[in-house]
Design a protein around this motif. Structure first.
Motif, PDB file in Angstrom:
ATOM      1  N   UNK A  89       0.705  -1.245   0.028  1.00  0.00           N
ATOM      2  CA  UNK A  89       0.055  -0.069   0.008  1.00  0.00           C
ATOM      3  C   UNK A  89       0.925   1.329  -0.333  1.00  0.00           C
ATOM      4  N   UNK A  90       1.952   1.225   0.787  1.00  0.00           N
ATOM      5  CA  UNK A  90       3.003   2.355   0.768  1.00  0.00           C
ATOM      6  C   UNK A  90       3.611   2.586  -0.496  1.00  0.00           C
ATOM      7  N   UNK A  91       3.827   1.440  -1.027  1.00  0.00           N
ATOM      8  CA  UNK A  91       4.571   1.776  -2.634  1.00  0.00           C
ATOM      9  C   UNK A  91       3.524   2.116  -3.443  1.00  0.00           C
ATOM     10  N   UNK A  92       2.254   1.873  -3.569  1.00  0.00           N
ATOM     11  CA  UNK A  92       1.169   2.357  -4.503  1.00  0.00           C
ATOM     12  C   UNK A  92       1.127   3.588  -4.184  1.00  0.00           C
ATOM     13  N   UNK A  93       0.999   4.003  -3.076  1.00  0.00           N
ATOM     14  CA  UNK A  93       0.787   5.561  -2.731  1.00  0.00           C
ATOM     15  C   UNK A  93       2.137   6.486  -3.183  1.00  0.00           C
ATOM     16  N   UNK A  94       3.448   5.785  -2.704  1.00  0.00           N
ATOM     17  CA  UNK A  94       4.320   6.667  -3.285  1.00  0.00           C
ATOM     18  C   UNK A  94       4.593   6.525  -4.857  1.00  0.00           C
ATOM     19  N   UNK A  95       4.306   5.628  -5.528  1.00  0.00           N
ATOM     20  CA  UNK A  95       4.188   5.545  -7.166  1.00  0.00           C
ATOM     21  C   UNK A  95       3.156   6.648  -7.682  1.00  0.00           C
ATOM     22  N   UNK A  96       2.014   6.552  -6.797  1.00  0.00           N
ATOM     23  CA  UNK A  96       0.985   7.568  -7.522  1.00  0.00           C
ATOM     24  C   UNK A  96       1.462   9.017  -7.264  1.00  0.00           C
ATOM     25  N   UNK A  97       2.003   9.439  -5.920  1.00  0.00           N
ATOM     26  CA  UNK A  97       2.590  10.745  -5.860  1.00  0.00           C
ATOM     27  C   UNK A  97       3.725  11.108  -6.727  1.00  0.00           C
ATOM     28  N   UNK A  98       4.387   9.888  -7.169  1.00  0.00           N
ATOM     29  CA  UNK A  98       5.597  10.255  -8.221  1.00  0.00           C
ATOM     30  C   UNK A  98       4.935  10.565  -9.472  1.00  0.00           C
ATOM     31  N   UNK A  99       4.077   9.887 -10.009  1.00  0.00           N
ATOM     32  CA  UNK A  99       3.380  10.128 -11.304  1.00  0.00           C
ATOM     33  C   UNK A  99       2.651  11.620 -11.311  1.00  0.00           C
ATOM     34  N   UNK A 100       1.980  12.155  -9.991  1.00  0.00           N
ATOM     35  CA  UNK A 100       1.250  13.293 -10.244  1.00  0.00           C
ATOM     36  C   UNK A 100       2.546  14.266  -9.854  1.00  0.00           C
ATOM     37  N   UNK A 101       3.707  14.297  -9.335  1.00  0.00           N
ATOM     38  CA  UNK A 101       4.698  15.163  -9.330  1.00  0.00           C
ATOM     39  C   UNK A 101       5.332  15.401 -10.776  1.00  0.00           C
ATOM     40  N   UNK A 102       5.522  14.137 -11.486  1.00  0.00           N
ATOM     41  CA  UNK A 102       6.162  13.969 -12.732  1.00  0.00           C
ATOM     42  C   UNK A 102       5.101  14.922 -13.757  1.00  0.00           C
ATOM     43  N   UNK A 103       3.722  14.712 -13.592  1.00  0.00           N
ATOM     44  CA  UNK A 103       2.743  15.257 -14.366  1.00  0.00           C
ATOM     45  C   UNK A 103       2.996  16.862 -14.151  1.00  0.00           C
ATOM     46  N   UNK A 104       3.086  17.355 -12.720  1.00  0.00           N
ATOM     47  CA  UNK A 104       3.149  18.788 -12.441  1.00  0.00           C
ATOM     48  C   UNK A 104       4.546  19.212 -13.171  1.00  0.00           C
ATOM     49  N   UNK A 105       5.562  18.500 -13.161  1.00  0.00           N
ATOM     50  CA  UNK A 105       6.669  19.357 -13.617  1.00  0.00           C
ATOM     51  C   UNK A 105       6.659  19.097 -15.130  1.00  0.00           C
ATOM     52  N   UNK A 106       6.087  18.396 -15.664  1.00  0.00           N
ATOM     53  CA  UNK A 106       5.724  18.351 -17.361  1.00  0.00           C
ATOM     54  C   UNK A 106       5.113  19.504 -17.748  1.00  0.00           C
ATOM     55  N   UNK A 107       3.890  19.873 -16.874  1.00  0.00           N
ATOM     56  CA  UNK A 107       3.020  20.757 -17.065  1.00  0.00           C
ATOM     57  C   UNK A 107       3.869  22.204 -16.857  1.00  0.00           C
ATOM     58  N   UNK A 108       4.633  22.196 -15.887  1.00  0.00           N
ATOM     59  CA  UNK A 108       5.476  23.510 -15.437  1.00  0.00           C
ATOM     60  C   UNK A 108       6.462  23.706 -16.846  1.00  0.00           C
ATOM     61  N   UNK A 109       7.170  22.522 -17.004  1.00  0.00           N
ATOM     62  CA  UNK A 109       8.250  22.576 -18.097  1.00  0.00           C
ATOM     63  C   UNK A 109       7.346  23.051 -19.578  1.00  0.00           C
ATOM     64  N   UNK A 110       6.297  22.878 -19.824  1.00  0.00           N
ATOM     65  CA  UNK A 110       5.478  23.067 -21.098  1.00  0.00           C
ATOM     66  C   UNK A 110       5.202  24.687 -20.959  1.00  0.00           C
ATOM     67  N   UNK A 111       4.997  25.206 -19.800  1.00  0.00           N
ATOM     68  CA  UNK A 111       4.572  26.533 -19.609  1.00  0.00           C
ATOM     69  C   UNK A 111       5.837  27.515 -19.863  1.00  0.00           C
ATOM     70  N   UNK A 112       6.923  27.077 -19.506  1.00  0.00           N
ATOM     71  CA  UNK A 112       8.026  28.024 -19.606  1.00  0.00           C
ATOM     72  C   UNK A 112       8.745  27.996 -20.924  1.00  0.00           C
TER      73      UNK A 112
END
Length: 112
Positions: A89-112
């Motif tokens: 369960x902890x691994x699933x949570x960490x992987x989900x958080x990692x995906x969210x952070x990567x998505x946000x970083x990708x969105x941030x990179x696309x805006x700059x």
């Protein structure tokens, strides 16, 4: 008579609704009530208590208990099975958080 658009049984789709008694939960899992008590003692699942003090389980808890039963049937001790599930369960949570952070970083990179 229920309103036209109101659900007839409001908890049918609620995975967290404690609909199963200990006996019914054990029968669904093909396990014993002692097995369910052991999962509670290991703090893997915490059943709700009815007004009369009886344990009640949700479908989500039954899925977790089924995973524990699968591990125990493979020879894993109950305590180890509970720890494995907790770590999964902890691994699933960490992987989900990692995906969210990567998505946000990708969105941030696309805006700059």
């Amino acid at each position: 008579m229920p309103a036209e658009n109101a659900p007839v049984a409001g908890h049918l789709d609620d995975d967290d609704y404690p609909a199963y008694t200990m006996g019914r939960a054990a029968a669904v899992l093909g396990a014993t009530p002692a097995f369910l008590r052991a999962l509670g003692e290991a703090e893997l699942i915490t059943p709700l208590r009815s007004e009369g003090g009886h344990r009640r389980y949700s479908r989500r808890q039954l899925r977790i208990a089924a995973r524990a039963r699968e591990l125990v049937d493979q020879g894993t001790p109950v305590e180890a099975a509970c720890r494995i599930i907790s770590l999964e369960d902890r691994l699933d949570d960490a992987l989900r958080l990692n995906r969210e952070m990567r998505r946000k970083l990708d969105e941030y990179g696309a805006e700059t």
